[in-house]
Structures are given as structure tokens and as C-alpha cells.
Design an enzyme around this catalytic site. Sequence first.
Site, PDB file in Angstrom:
ATOM      1  N   SER A   3      52.678  84.462  45.230  1.00 36.72           N
ATOM      2  CA  SER A   3      52.677  84.444  46.609  1.00 36.72           C
ATOM      3  C   SER A   3      53.880  84.974  47.118  1.00 36.72           C
ATOM      4  CB  SER A   3      52.180  83.121  47.212  1.00 36.72           C
ATOM      5  OG  SER A   3      53.185  82.024  46.805  1.00 36.72           O
ATOM      6  N   HIS A  31      45.615  82.737  45.608  1.00 34.33           N
ATOM      7  CA  HIS A  31      45.525  84.180  46.377  1.00 34.33           C
ATOM      8  C   HIS A  31      44.491  85.202  46.036  1.00 34.33           C
ATOM      9  CE1 HIS A  31      48.807  82.788  49.143  1.00 34.33           C
ATOM     10  NE2 HIS A  31      49.332  81.957  48.037  1.00 34.33           N
ATOM     11  N   LYS A  88      42.894  79.276  51.857  1.00 35.11           N
ATOM     12  CA  LYS A  88      43.537  80.624  51.907  1.00 35.11           C
ATOM     13  C   LYS A  88      42.507  81.619  52.594  1.00 35.11           C
ATOM     14  CE  LYS A  88      47.634  79.017  50.438  1.00 35.11           C
ATOM     15  NZ  LYS A  88      47.956  78.777  49.231  1.00 35.11           N
TER      16      LYS A  88
HETATM   17  C1  LIG Z   1      48.608  77.488  48.680  1.00 31.28           C
HETATM   18  C2  LIG Z   1      48.741  77.249  47.045  1.00 31.28           C
HETATM   19  C3  LIG Z   1      48.078  75.998  46.614  1.00 31.28           C
HETATM   20  C4  LIG Z   1      47.995  74.980  47.158  1.00 31.28           C
HETATM   21  O1  LIG Z   1      46.765  75.006  47.934  1.00 31.28           O
HETATM   22  P1  LIG Z   1      46.506  73.915  49.266  1.00 31.28           P
HETATM   23  O2  LIG Z   1      45.103  73.928  49.462  1.00 31.28           O
HETATM   24  O3  LIG Z   1      47.162  74.423  50.325  1.00 31.28           O
HETATM   25  O4  LIG Z   1      46.955  72.563  48.959  1.00 31.28           O
HETATM   26  C5  LIG Z   1      48.231  76.010  45.258  1.00 31.28           C
HETATM   27  N1  LIG Z   1      48.506  76.888  44.444  1.00 31.28           N
HETATM   28  C6  LIG Z   1      48.730  78.212  44.923  1.00 31.28           C
HETATM   29  C7  LIG Z   1      49.356  79.342  44.036  1.00 31.28           C
HETATM   30  C8  LIG Z   1      49.086  78.438  46.437  1.00 31.28           C
HETATM   31  O5  LIG Z   1      49.363  79.548  46.879  1.00 31.28           O
END
Ligand SMILES: *Cc1c(COP(=O)(O)O)cnc(C)c1O
Length: 395
Positions: A184, A212, A243
Amino acid sequence: MKSIYAVLKKIPEKATPRVIQSSQAPIFTIGNRKMLNLCSSHYLGFASDERLKKAAVEAIKTYGLGTGYRTIAGTHTLHVELESKLAAFKGTESAVIFPAGYLANMAAIQTIMTKEDVIISDELNHASIIDAIRLAGIQNKHIYKHADIDDLRRQKDEIQRSLTVLRSDGEKRRALIVTDGVFSMDGDLAPLPELAEFAEEIDAILMVDDAHGEGVLGKGGQGIVDHFNLHGRVDIEVGTLSKAFSVIGGFITGKKELIHVYKGYARQFMFTSAMTIPDTAALIEAVNILQESDEPIQKLWDNTRYLKDSLKQAGFDIGHSESPITPIMLGDEAIAQKFAEMLFEAGVYASAIVFPMVGKGSARIRLIPSAAHSRNHLDLALKEIIRIGKLLKII
Ligand SMILES: *Cc1c(COP(=O)(O)O)cnc(C)c1O
């Protein structure tokens, strides 16, 4: 005063998060000011999508709000529907949802790994994966350099030696290779085909966190496994529903037997309450939209290409992203902070990413375009970014 407060005083203060006073649309309101939003991971613009909102409202009218523990009386027909839709969307046999992606990663690792098993993990994996490894108490850790398959291969003998030792219950040690799909901070991809090959060589389970990637990569937004055409070769896929899906929650998909184990034993499934009714209904609608048309995904990629090409033409270093995540590499932390502040002054909200989120000396501004941005939005952002880039002598 209790001693805990004396301790707390010694912890450095952190900036309080900005407060958003409107919906998460491309233009949102902060401090009563309209701002262009280029920092949230709502890739498809679903956070303020009319169809999702309507689905949530209708579901509240019919079913109310919360449900409770999945294992007692909290499993609602909407949860079951979302799980089956997600499995179909990902092209896998079965799925289980959790109230957060963070919890899905905890469950994915803790449920199937004991302290004596072997974990193989990219050094830049998301914090929730790192926390999951800690929670499981796994002692045999092989952390390889970011996306560096050669570094991993150099550890092969050591890993295989470790796998010959039996656990105290007499079973063979299990090996799990875990990686983010899209990273990310840089927007680069895991070398998943090489990891799949390596996993097969050492008989390891392969897990990818596609937070992502869903709604972004692959046919119809199916994710990184489809992007690399690795169907059937990745055992565990974790996703988040916060996301591209823009609501809340996480999920694990894989073979029926695996999901059965998670539904039977994951502590994050058993000891916390289920996703709410409106969230679940909105998410079902999000999957429906993606199954009807890939138009939002096309729009996302059009915007991504336009933004990246324009920044490159202007002379910025935008790193090696292969996803909509678009870093403007600045290096110096103070310059990155200054850049973000000046952009904010000009009405553009993009985050400065500095240590410890990235290594020292690789500070950057991170831009995330979405399907909901218009060309005008992007042009407005580009105008300000170029103006500030020149002022700060970046370009
Ligand atoms: C945002 C994210 C998470 C966490 O997800 P949430 O639903 O916000 O708890 C886990 N892994 C990655 C790679 C992320 O970008």
C-alpha cells in the site's frame, strides 16, 4: 495521580486525525472547507454510491441493525448471501466474512498455525499480518527482503531444515508463506507466481492479503490471483471490504474444507459480533455492481493512467507502482510534510507518508485516484501539485 498517567505523559503526542464533515466523495468537507480527496482507498467511489446507500437503508427497514454472535443467533441470511457472493466473485469455493480485514488476517493465521510451525513473510507486510504472526506466537520466522524472491531462495535450505523437525505433538511442522498482494505504500505487486512455485517446492501453504487488489486488479476486479492467472495455486485469500468496497469488514476465501475450519475454530469468528445488517446489505450490492459491469474498474484505471502520465510528464519521480496507488517520491521527510501542507492549503488532501510507515529517507506524498474522480478533479490536483513541485524545486 495514578502512576499510569505519569507513564502516559512520557509518550510523545501524535497529531489528532482530521475530521470529515461530509460523505467520502471525491470532494469532501474538512473544517467547513471543501477539499479534493486524493487520500482514501475507496477505489471505486462506492462510499457514497446511491445503490449501496439504498441497499443499506432498505435492509435497515426490513431487518434492523445489529445481529450478534455468529455462532449463537447472529448469522443472518444476508451474511450467508454475502459470503456466497464473495466466493463467486473471487472464483473460489467458499468464503467467511469478519467485521474487519484486520480480524480476517488474525483469523487466517492464528487458526491454522501453532507456535512450532514455520512462517515465511515479506518484510513489508501489513501491520495486521505482523500482529497475526505475533498473536499466533510463531517462533520459526523467515522474513525475506521486500518482494525479493532471490533473498527468499537463499533461505530455502534453512527453511527446509526447519521443516524436518517435528512438533511436540508429533505432527510435521506446517509452513505458511504470507504476502500482501499490492503493497500500500509503493503500489507494487508481490511476486506471486514465483511465490506459488516456491510454495509448491517446499509444500507450504500460500496466503495473499489482497486488500488493495480486489475491485482493482484482474478480470472484473477479481484481484491479484486472477491478475497473475494463479487460480487454484493460492490457498488462502484474505480481503478487506473497506477499500474498494468502501464499507467495513474483511473475508477469507479458499477451498470449502479450509473455510469450514475457520467457521469452526477462528476465535475472531466465535468471540466477536457479526457485521451489521446495513453494512452487509451494502456490500452485497457492491458485489452485484461489479458483477454487472466492469465500468467502474475501467474508469479507475483511466484515471490512474491519466494521473501517472501527467505526473511523469511534469518530471516527478512516481516510483514503480503497478496499481492506482501513486507515490510522489520526495525522500526528505520535512519536504514531504511541507508539500502535503501546501497542498492542503490549496484545497487538495493527499497524505504525506513518512517514517515509520516507510523507511527513513523515502518520504513521499501518496495519491489515490478513484473511479469517482472526474478529469476536472484530477486537473485541479495536477495544477496544484505542479505549482508546489516547482516552488519546492522538486521539478
Ligand atoms: C487496510 C488493510 C488491512 C486492514 O483492513 P481493515 O478492513 O481496514 O481492517 C489489511 N491488510 C492490508 C494490506 C490493508 O491495506
